[in-house]
Design a protein around this motif. Structure first.
Motif, PDB file in Angstrom:
ATOM      1  N   LEU A   6     -20.671 -56.582  36.525  1.00  0.00           N
ATOM      2  CA  LEU A   6     -21.373 -55.637  37.716  1.00  0.00           C
ATOM      3  C   LEU A   6     -20.352 -55.768  38.626  1.00  0.00           C
ATOM      4  O   LEU A   6     -20.050 -56.694  39.141  1.00  0.00           O
ATOM      5  N   ALA A   7     -20.147 -54.466  39.269  1.00  0.00           N
ATOM      6  CA  ALA A   7     -19.349 -54.323  40.295  1.00  0.00           C
ATOM      7  C   ALA A   7     -20.180 -53.557  41.448  1.00  0.00           C
ATOM      8  O   ALA A   7     -21.253 -52.837  41.280  1.00  0.00           O
ATOM      9  N   GLN A   8     -19.673 -53.746  42.785  1.00  0.00           N
ATOM     10  CA  GLN A   8     -20.298 -52.915  43.904  1.00  0.00           C
ATOM     11  C   GLN A   8     -19.322 -51.717  44.050  1.00  0.00           C
ATOM     12  O   GLN A   8     -18.084 -51.805  44.254  1.00  0.00           O
ATOM     13  N   ILE A   9     -19.657 -50.385  44.021  1.00  0.00           N
ATOM     14  CA  ILE A   9     -18.892 -49.402  44.128  1.00  0.00           C
ATOM     15  C   ILE A   9     -19.040 -48.881  45.525  1.00  0.00           C
ATOM     16  O   ILE A   9     -19.999 -48.814  46.024  1.00  0.00           O
ATOM     17  N   PRO A  12     -12.279 -41.171  46.492  1.00  0.00           N
ATOM     18  CA  PRO A  12     -11.526 -42.496  46.190  1.00  0.00           C
ATOM     19  C   PRO A  12     -12.710 -43.601  46.564  1.00  0.00           C
ATOM     20  O   PRO A  12     -13.585 -43.632  47.393  1.00  0.00           O
ATOM     21  N   CYS A  13     -12.314 -44.621  45.847  1.00  0.00           N
ATOM     22  CA  CYS A  13     -13.359 -45.826  45.881  1.00  0.00           C
ATOM     23  C   CYS A  13     -13.030 -47.308  45.892  1.00  0.00           C
ATOM     24  O   CYS A  13     -11.791 -47.048  45.219  1.00  0.00           O
ATOM     25  N   VAL A  14     -13.798 -48.258  45.937  1.00  0.00           N
ATOM     26  CA  VAL A  14     -13.365 -49.424  45.637  1.00  0.00           C
ATOM     27  C   VAL A  14     -14.203 -49.852  44.776  1.00  0.00           C
ATOM     28  O   VAL A  14     -15.573 -49.775  44.700  1.00  0.00           O
ATOM     29  N   ALA A  15     -13.820 -50.746  43.705  1.00  0.00           N
ATOM     30  CA  ALA A  15     -14.753 -51.365  42.934  1.00  0.00           C
ATOM     31  C   ALA A  15     -14.659 -52.823  43.243  1.00  0.00           C
ATOM     32  O   ALA A  15     -13.581 -53.479  42.969  1.00  0.00           O
ATOM     33  N   HIS A  16     -15.597 -53.659  43.780  1.00  0.00           N
ATOM     34  CA  HIS A  16     -15.498 -54.928  44.115  1.00  0.00           C
ATOM     35  C   HIS A  16     -16.205 -55.910  43.011  1.00  0.00           C
ATOM     36  O   HIS A  16     -17.672 -55.762  42.897  1.00  0.00           O
ATOM     37  N   LEU A  17     -15.555 -56.694  42.068  1.00  0.00           N
ATOM     38  CA  LEU A  17     -16.057 -57.364  41.073  1.00  0.00           C
ATOM     39  C   LEU A  17     -16.855 -58.584  41.444  1.00  0.00           C
ATOM     40  O   LEU A  17     -16.138 -59.360  41.926  1.00  0.00           O
ATOM     41  N   HIS A  18     -17.986 -59.227  41.132  1.00  0.00           N
ATOM     42  CA  HIS A  18     -18.600 -60.111  41.621  1.00  0.00           C
ATOM     43  C   HIS A  18     -18.313 -61.581  40.422  1.00  0.00           C
ATOM     44  O   HIS A  18     -18.341 -61.090  39.401  1.00  0.00           O
ATOM     45  N   GLY A  19     -18.061 -62.748  41.040  1.00  0.00           N
ATOM     46  CA  GLY A  19     -18.134 -63.565  40.142  1.00  0.00           C
ATOM     47  C   GLY A  19     -16.661 -63.869  39.485  1.00  0.00           C
ATOM     48  O   GLY A  19     -16.700 -64.668  38.378  1.00  0.00           O
ATOM     49  N   CYS A  20     -15.859 -63.156  39.705  1.00  0.00           N
ATOM     50  CA  CYS A  20     -14.381 -63.395  39.014  1.00  0.00           C
ATOM     51  C   CYS A  20     -13.502 -64.450  39.473  1.00  0.00           C
ATOM     52  O   CYS A  20     -13.358 -64.663  40.432  1.00  0.00           O
TER      53      CYS A  20
END
Length: 81
Positions: free
Chosen positions: A24-27, A73-81
């Motif tokens: 699960l990422a925040q886009i 353009p976007c950023v994908a921030h991965l949680h818990g990595c």
């Protein structure tokens, strides 16, 4: 964009493992005066060069992406990595 080397991950096996542990990422995309973010599950394509995910059309981030013929353009921030 400046990226401290401690945060740069280029090993595809490590990236795949990170996505399997926490898909699960925040886009995040920008608008003219703000940012929009939404959670989305992501997978890494077979070549290891693209993230694949799904956003519903009514989603504000999805609508922003569909409004541009060239994508957004976007950023994908991965949680818990």
């Amino acid at each position: 964009m400046y990226q401290p080397t401690v945060f740069v991950v280029q090993d595809l096996d490590r990236i795949r493992a990170m996505l399997l542990r926490a898909p699960l990422a925040q886009i995040v995309v920008s608008t003219d005066d703000s940012f929009l973010a939404t959670p989305a599950p992501l997978l890494l394509d077979a070549s290891g060069t693209k993230l694949i995910g799904h956003l519903a059309k009514p989603n504000d981030v999805g609508r922003r992406a569909l409004a541009s013929a060239d994508g957004v353009p976007c950023v994908a921030h991965l949680h818990g990595c």
